[in-house]
Design an enzyme around this catalytic site. Structure first.
Site, mmCIF file in Angstrom:
data_model
loop_
_atom_site.group_PDB
_atom_site.id
_atom_site.type_symbol
_atom_site.label_atom_id
_atom_site.label_comp_id
_atom_site.label_asym_id
_atom_site.label_seq_id
_atom_site.Cartn_x
_atom_site.Cartn_y
_atom_site.Cartn_z
ATOM 1 N N ARG A 160 0.871 -1.179 0.000
ATOM 2 C CA ARG A 160 0.000 0.000 0.000
ATOM 3 C C ARG A 160 0.908 1.228 0.000
ATOM 4 O O ARG A 160 1.468 1.570 1.040
ATOM 5 C CB ARG A 160 -0.875 -0.046 1.257
ATOM 6 C CG ARG A 160 -2.069 0.878 1.259
ATOM 7 C CD ARG A 160 -2.624 0.989 2.667
ATOM 8 N NE ARG A 160 -1.809 1.900 3.457
ATOM 9 C CZ ARG A 160 -1.739 1.883 4.797
ATOM 10 N NH1 ARG A 160 -2.406 1.014 5.506
ATOM 11 N NH2 ARG A 160 -0.973 2.762 5.430
ATOM 12 N N HIS A 192 -3.761 4.524 4.411
ATOM 13 C CA HIS A 192 -4.862 3.553 4.390
ATOM 14 C C HIS A 192 -6.068 4.154 3.669
ATOM 15 O O HIS A 192 -6.639 3.558 2.765
ATOM 16 C CB HIS A 192 -5.236 3.164 5.816
ATOM 17 C CG HIS A 192 -6.512 2.393 5.896
ATOM 18 N ND1 HIS A 192 -6.626 1.111 5.409
ATOM 19 C CD2 HIS A 192 -7.743 2.726 6.382
ATOM 20 C CE1 HIS A 192 -7.873 0.690 5.599
ATOM 21 N NE2 HIS A 192 -8.564 1.649 6.182
ATOM 22 N N TYR A 221 3.198 5.569 11.955
ATOM 23 C CA TYR A 221 3.504 4.160 12.230
ATOM 24 C C TYR A 221 4.440 3.474 11.246
ATOM 25 O O TYR A 221 4.786 2.331 11.450
ATOM 26 C CB TYR A 221 2.209 3.351 12.358
ATOM 27 C CG TYR A 221 1.273 3.448 11.172
ATOM 28 C CD1 TYR A 221 1.495 2.683 10.025
ATOM 29 C CD2 TYR A 221 0.171 4.303 11.185
ATOM 30 C CE1 TYR A 221 0.637 2.773 8.935
ATOM 31 C CE2 TYR A 221 -0.691 4.389 10.102
ATOM 32 C CZ TYR A 221 -0.459 3.631 8.983
ATOM 33 O OH TYR A 221 -1.286 3.720 7.910
#
Ligand SMILES: Cc1ncc(C[n+]2csc(CCOP(=O)(O)OP(=O)(O)O)c2C)c(N)n1
Ligand SMILES: Cc1ncc(C[n+]2csc(CCOP(=O)(O)OP(=O)(O)O)c2C)c(N)n1
Ligand SMILES: [Mg+2]
Ligand SMILES: [Mg+2]
Lengths: 326, 401, 326, 401
Positions: free
Chosen positions: D296, D300, D309
């Site tokens: 990805r 998100h 993160y």
């Protein structure tokens, strides 16, 4: 067949058989519905006659059962799903609430979800935990679902026919303690509409409204009250979503008093909605507040306590007296 | 070890004619090739005692032998006694159900070795999460057998304090307890303890989402838990093929931990394999799946009628593998027990039966007001209100209203 | 700290921090609660300060989260579980209803279930499907659970403290559209009992009862009504299980009129129980039927329709007018 | 083939000191021995094009080569065009979200090859069950891209008729659609059709009970379904290690069907492997799990902040494996495409962007009364009542009340 006397269990079995015969897209799915015929034998003999492709023993996973039923419905099938006992529907709750109930709306009407979820419910059979619950309010609150429960063999036969014919998902609650009660079924009759209530005993002083297993208790209470000179009308609601408020209202406008009875806990049970809405509709007619008789805010108790826990004749009559005392 | 690679067997049910025809050309596809090689491998059981009671040593069980090298004749007699007492108790409960003293009974008949073997592998500080059929494990945990009967009689939903014997309440909703066991094991690890946790479940339960989530959580957190699956070949009326098309112990591999199939009618093998799996847990190696291959000799419960769905011959074949007869043959052949031992056991088990019978018959019904007790630890206004209303309602009868 | 002005989100964060500091048995579990601090940042910084052993990113499986929390509670821990959005609690519904809610009763009181399930709920944030629902009635109906929702930063802080201290499972609904609303929090105060309602505006003509996100709407409605000369009292229920019926009754005995407001669908929503029970308690006091304002019997609509779907100032005032017209 | 036996890697998180110490003696236990042998085997990807755009043939991919032997230069340009158009559309949607035209967008950036490769393997009569990120698959199914934007703009929950393109609505509740796909596939088999079904899901979704139940049902009923897992390394902020401790494709083995890991940034490999899996389904060989190993590249969703993160370097490393650049390099190196092709694609994709932009800006809000539509197919009294009340309420404003 035409008119025949049979048990509710048998009426359900005949209704399923008829549906399997009539529409090749109808499927039966569930745990032990095949050779065993279900733990209550409602599907007895169906796999033998219609084959394993139409009467399907599933893996032991309720979410999987309902989730694959959703997929089968998308493919054009009409699955009739059996959940073995009331307390075991919860693993499927997500698929029922977020998928089955909402798919038609999500697709702006472009797909339909003709799925029936049959659930034997209620207590008084001396069972262990999870086998005696009445979770109907948890489904009636959810838009997209229809929720019904028959109280007689005739309704068992016809309401299941109608539920299977419906293009909407129907949660079909079967009053398991009444499975062996018998009644006449006319398979040529023109049935009452699925979501219509029915006055099963006429009266003028007070209305008792109930569905499923409690209809019989209410009829007994009405008979007992009659001996004391009280004229009690009994309405069999038959449908918890939608509720036939017009029908209840008509009765209450006549009797001016209403007591709602169900096995499910009173707190946020179907009776709460009926009390709230009938009070709104009949504010100037009501001589007494709508009273409710039902389960307590407690987990369903061990079998040796269920007689006390469940609404019985005495508790219904107590509520009748309290209502009439206003 | 029987940890194997994929062994996709032929599906039981071919669907549609086109499909069935297509299957003939299956060997063209690479997967079919890969699968074909595995197809011939039938899983082997870890077995230490043959059905005839002879000790065996072979490639499958070699790794597990050290785990029972300390077992004395005394221990073997102990295991035998456990199985006999458990079966006696179980038979008594079945009889009590027929006599109307219990509403229901779920018999463990045939599964004594799986339960006693695994149950005796546990340390006191280990924790057990049973289903509703683990009467033999309860026995190993010193839970009074009469306590188990309360829920089947309908006087409670679970009559013992789980923390007294580190034996959780029976769980009826299939599979739920595997997550509780995993969470408990996560807690054990957090505490830095070297206890282990064991979760029992059935072949049917293996299909539940919860059980597979328990596999995921336990693997990810490396939780000290043993998943002990008693594959008794049936989930009520459904044979194991309705739950899986490959042997169940293989499920574990895909989650990253070992699975092993053990002869569930061989108490010694069950003891050895469970000890091994528990040691893995204690040593920080995480979860293990043990599939105990056994058989439900009786009905699912006293409400069930197995004649509707299974053949007598199947049961007969399993009778030859009876866990108790097998150990008896071994004890006799090795001279580890004499007739006096078996006779004293007869007396002892009869006494147990009698005690249980009497205990059940004198088991008091719960107080009506118990409906309103223990719903909340900190109380709840609605419960208080309903309790008071109900008490007043009851009193209205006593006052002769 | 003592008194400080902060958002509801920050108050929740501070409350979790305090709990982690005070009791080593308190754990935080959920999806993305670690480095990300949760999608709403309620757990911001907690993993950094308390470690991965106490603030635990879980696999993406809600049943697993609640099921392992049950097991951790059995081991003596006090898990505080985050469900990412209201619509995603359903995969955990079985563990919540059949295990978490019933374990204490099943064990005859011998084990306790001090588990808090935090759920950001409600709409008005312009989200996609499943991110705007109000499923509180589905939990309040279930015995064994307690259900609460704060409407202010101070309540957010203190009610979460109390929920974590409770030995019962608490479903803690956080009004997500109010996360960034600020208020004073006195961390040295003696808090109101968890299940007590609070009169947040006094009035004499009618009572508005609400909780969570709708309290603010009701306060605005009361202010608007005041300009028209109507004196509206507003009660913040704070707890949906148990409901503080004594508190509502006291208000209704004064004002004689009640309107209950929530985002959740009206049909079998918490308002139905309040209407039924308050009518029973205050039958001779009520000048009008208890009216309810809430969501419709429809799946939560797409964001561009939520303003119309949700109860707002106008719909509340409409109900006030209808009640006063009796 | 990369179907392998258990490869339990070292757990990421050692728990408690005692446990960590215990782990040192792990090699004593038989499982440790068995596991140790597998431990070294790192799973291999099926790859047909290197990141540099060179064709490869090796033991891993040999079985799959026949599945793309028919692919012409024209086809390759078509796949390239699909990926470019999809990325352009995706980028436009991200921009539209920033401009406030959409409430949210879930970008597929980086996953184009996985989606186009698998999407182009499908026949018209096959059926697709997507998550919320399958914009590339939708493109392959001829779903008008602007239709995808409705739910992200908040005008509907899914703006297309699933049966027009055999492309189901986007599913947001993680994992649910894998069961729908399985049920649909059971129906296909009942109909005797030789269509196949494909279910998309993510690495995070693999933990959901529903996904594992889908594995069980599809295996038991031998349903013609392909489970296509895009392992994009992240489930919002959680790396794949929070979901599994072994490679995800291995999950399938335990359920009795093959799993394979493919280079998800290699469109040709994704095409080949998916074709193979679909053929298995058509031929009655049942389910297959394909794990497309990809990344990805973006957040998100537009609501997410990945800087909290994950490290920039990780993203940078994956940039070198970009699926579009890789195919471009191949097309250039083999002379299968010239500059004119790339230029015309630029123009075409710009036109797409413009069209989407305009379509969104002119997308009408739904009618207010739509709240009450399509809830039930057969009507519902309460909905009728509420609809009427609401209409009257609205009318009361118009009347100037
Ligand atoms: C969630 C759920 N669904 C259904 C049931 C009803 N039920 C009780 S036991 C059983 C079969 C369990 O089979 P298995 O897991 O193999 O265990 P066994 O009874 O053979 O020991 C079923 C379907 C249940 N208890 N829970
Ligand atoms: C049941 C459920 N729980 C939580 C969420 C919130 N959520 C949306 S996407 C997501 C992560 C999904 O990760 P993955 O399956 O890897 O798919 P990806 O987004 O990476 O494509 C989460 C937790 C959800 N949609 N459904
Ligand atoms: Mg079994
Ligand atoms: Mg992902």
């Amino acid at each position: 067949m035409a008119v025949e006397k049979m048990s509710i269990a048998k009426a359900l079995n005949e209704s399923l058989r008829k549906a399997l015969e009539t529409d090749p897209k109808v499927l039966i799915m569930g745990e032990d519905v095949g050779k065993l015929g279900g733990v209550f034998r409602i599907t007895d003999g169906l796999q033998k006659d219609f084959g394993e492709d139409r009467v399907i023993d599933t893996p032991l996973a309720e979410s999987g059962i309902v989730g694959t039923a959703v997929g089968l419905a998308l493919r054009g099938y009409r699955p009739v799903v059996e959940i073995q006992f009331d307390g075991f529907v919860f693993p499927a709750y997500d698929q029922i609430v977020t998928q089955l109930a909402k798919m038609h709306a999500r697709a702006l009407g472009k797909v339909k979800m003709p799925v029936v979820v049959r659930i034997p419910y209620g207590g008084a059979i001396g069972a262990v935990e999870h086998h005696s619950e009445s979770p109907e309010a948890l489904f009636a609150h959810v838009a997209g679902l229809k929720v019904v429960s028959p109280s007689t063999a005739s309704d068992a036969y016809w309401m299941l026919q109608q539920a299977i014919l419906s293009d909407d998902p129907v949660i079909f609650f079967e009053p398991k303690r009444r499975y062996w009660d018998k009644g006449e079924v006319d398979t040529d009759a023109i049935p009452t509409a699925l979501h219509t209530s029915r006055v099963v005993r006429e009266g003028s002083d007070l209305t008792l409204a109930a569905y499923g297993p409690m209809v019989k208790v209410c009829l007994e209470a009405a008979a007992a009250a009659a001996e004391e000179g009280k004229s009690v009308e009994v309405v069999d609601l038959r449908s918890m979503s939608p509720v036939d408020f017009d029908g209840i209202q008509a009765s209450v406008e006549k009797t001016r008093r209403l007591v709602v009875v169900h096995e499910a806990p009173v707190f946020l049970g179907v009776g709460s909605e009926i009390a709230a809405r009938i009070t709104e509709r009949c504010f100037y007619h009501l001589e007494a507040p709508v009273l409710r008789v039902g389960g307590y805010h407690a987990p369903y108790p061990p079998a040796r306590l269920e007689e006390e826990y469940l609404p019985g004749l005495d508790r219904v009559l107590d509520a009748v007296d309290r209502s009439l005392a206003y | 070890m029987t940890v194997e690679s994929t062994a996709a067997r032929k599906p039981r049910r071919s669907s549609g004619t086109k499909r069935a025809a297509g299957a003939a050309s299956a060997s063209k596809s690479p997967a079919a090739k890969a699968v074909a090689t595995a197809q011939s491998t039938e899983p082997q059981l870890v077995q230490l005692l043959t059905p005839e009671g002879d000790r065996v040593e072979n490639a499958q069980n070699a790794d597990f032998l050290p785990y029972v090298s300390d077992i004395t004749a005394d221990d073997l007699r102990g295991l035998y006694r456990d199985m006999v007492m458990t079966r006696r108790f179980d038979g008594e409960a079945t009889a009590l159900q027929r006599q109307g003293e219990l509403g229901l009974w779920a018999s463990l008949l045939g599964q004594e070795a799986a339960q006693i073997g695994s149950g005796r592998a546990l340390r006191d500080d280990d924790y057990v999460f049973p289903t509703y059929r683990e009467h033999g494990v309860a026995w190993c945990r010193d839970v009074d057998p009469t306590n188990l009967l309360g829920m089947f009689r309908g006087v409670n939903h679970g009559g013992w304090d789980p923390n007294t014997n580190n034996f959780h309440l029976y769980t009826i909703v299939i599979g739920s307890q595997t997550l509780h066991a995993t969470g408990y094991a996560m807690g054990v690890a957090k505490d830095g303890a070297d206890s282990a946790v064991i979760a029992y479940f059935g072949d049917g339960a293996s299909s539940q989402g919860d059980v597979n989530e328990a596999f995921t959580f336990s693997a990810v957190y490396n939780a000290p838990v043993v998943f002990f699956c008693q594959n008794n070949q049936w989930a009520i009326s459904e044979p194991t093929e309705r739950q899986t098309r490959v042997p169940l112990y293989q499920r574990a591999q895909g989650f990253g931990f070992p699975g092993v199939r053990v002869d569930g009618n061989d108490v010694l093998a069950c003891l050895a394999v469970t000890r091994w799996a528990l040691e893995r847990a204690r040593q920080g190696e995480g979860p293990t799946l043990v599939e105990a291959f056994t058989y439900r000799m009786g009905a699912h419960t006293t409400s069930d009628d197995p004649t509707r769905y299974r053949r007598d011959e199947e049961r007969a074949a399993w009778e030859a593998k009876d866990p108790i007869l097998r150990l008896k043959a071994h004890l006799l052949a090795t001279g580890a027990a004499d007739e006096a031992f078996f006779e004293s056991l007869e007396t002892e088990s009869e006494a147990l039966g009698k005690r249980v019978r009497e205990a059940v018959r004198t088991m008091p019904d719960p107080d009506t007001m118990a409906i309103f007790e223990n719903i909340y630890a900190d109380g709840h206004a609605l419960v208080d209100e309903e309790r008071a209303q109900f008490a007043a309602y009851l009193a209205s009868f006593e006052e002769g209203n």
